[in-house]
Design an enzyme around this catalytic site. Sequence first.
Site, short mmCIF file in Angstrom:
data_model
loop_
_atom_site.label_atom_id
_atom_site.label_comp_id
_atom_site.label_asym_id
_atom_site.label_seq_id
_atom_site.Cartn_x
_atom_site.Cartn_y
_atom_site.Cartn_z
N GLU A 7 0.86 -1.24 0.17
CA GLU A 7 -0.06 -0.20 -0.05
C GLU A 7 0.76 1.23 -0.05
O GLU A 7 1.67 1.57 0.95
CB GLU A 7 -0.86 -0.10 1.31
CG GLU A 7 -1.61 1.32 1.47
CD GLU A 7 -2.22 1.92 0.22
OE1 GLU A 7 -1.77 3.17 -0.07
OE2 GLU A 7 -3.16 1.51 -0.32
N LYS A 8 0.89 2.00 -0.87
CA LYS A 8 1.82 3.02 -1.42
C LYS A 8 1.77 4.06 -0.28
O LYS A 8 2.60 5.07 -0.22
CB LYS A 8 1.79 3.65 -2.70
CG LYS A 8 0.36 4.23 -3.01
CD LYS A 8 0.28 4.63 -4.57
CE LYS A 8 -0.70 5.31 -5.00
NZ LYS A 8 -1.83 4.15 -5.30
N HIS A 9 0.46 4.11 0.64
CA HIS A 9 0.43 5.39 1.54
C HIS A 9 0.95 5.06 2.84
O HIS A 9 1.23 6.07 3.56
CB HIS A 9 -1.23 5.62 1.53
CG HIS A 9 -1.79 6.29 0.27
ND1 HIS A 9 -2.17 5.67 -0.45
CD2 HIS A 9 -1.80 7.36 -0.13
CE1 HIS A 9 -2.81 6.51 -1.45
NE2 HIS A 9 -2.37 7.67 -1.36
N HIS A 34 4.40 6.61 -4.64
CA HIS A 34 3.22 7.54 -4.68
C HIS A 34 3.39 8.63 -5.45
O HIS A 34 4.37 9.05 -5.72
CB HIS A 34 3.03 8.10 -3.13
CG HIS A 34 1.76 8.67 -2.98
ND1 HIS A 34 1.72 10.04 -3.35
CD2 HIS A 34 0.31 8.47 -2.61
CE1 HIS A 34 0.31 10.36 -3.04
NE2 HIS A 34 -0.42 9.42 -2.61
N HIS A 40 -2.13 15.46 -6.64
CA HIS A 40 -2.23 14.45 -5.72
C HIS A 40 -0.82 14.20 -5.17
O HIS A 40 0.20 13.78 -5.87
CB HIS A 40 -2.57 12.95 -6.61
CG HIS A 40 -2.80 11.95 -5.93
ND1 HIS A 40 -2.56 10.62 -6.67
CD2 HIS A 40 -2.62 11.52 -4.52
CE1 HIS A 40 -2.79 9.90 -5.71
NE2 HIS A 40 -2.83 10.28 -4.32
N CYS A 97 -2.07 12.26 2.89
CA CYS A 97 -2.20 12.27 1.16
C CYS A 97 -3.38 13.30 0.98
O CYS A 97 -4.44 13.04 1.62
CB CYS A 97 -2.64 11.13 0.56
SG CYS A 97 -2.86 11.36 -1.30
N HIS A 100 -6.15 10.91 -0.36
CA HIS A 100 -6.47 9.84 0.10
C HIS A 100 -6.41 9.71 1.76
O HIS A 100 -6.73 8.69 2.54
CB HIS A 100 -5.80 8.45 -0.25
CG HIS A 100 -5.89 8.31 -1.74
ND1 HIS A 100 -5.02 8.68 -2.51
CD2 HIS A 100 -7.03 7.94 -2.51
CE1 HIS A 100 -5.42 8.39 -4.06
NE2 HIS A 100 -6.48 7.94 -4.02
FE LIG Z 1 -2.72 9.16 -2.51
#
Ligand SMILES: [Fe+2]
Length: 109
Positions: A7-9, A34, A40, A97, A100
Amino acid sequence: MGDWKNEKHVPGIHVERKDGELVIKTIIGEEIEHPNTLEHHIAWIKVFFQPEGFKFPIEVGSFEFNAHGEEEVFTKPEVVATVKTDKKGTVYAMSYCNIHGLWENSEEV
Ligand SMILES: [Fe+2]
């Protein structure tokens, strides 16, 4: 530990202990990058340390990332924070983010 590899976050936390110091490296998007555009991007990372037996996490630092492509310049959402302590405990990292929202991870040290 959060699933930072898939999960990139999720903040990846890497801690090294040396000579009475904790060197805490926090990286967003270590395995899966990310995006970093004006639309973004990762806006900030906060790092906390909660010593064993202490009630609350102590804020170590806040880090803002403000270059998102101006003149092809991009901040990478990664930071190193050093804490002087011999104590064991838990490191927490939070990242934000702009699309997100809030993500977190922790690591026993
Ligand atoms: Fe994001």
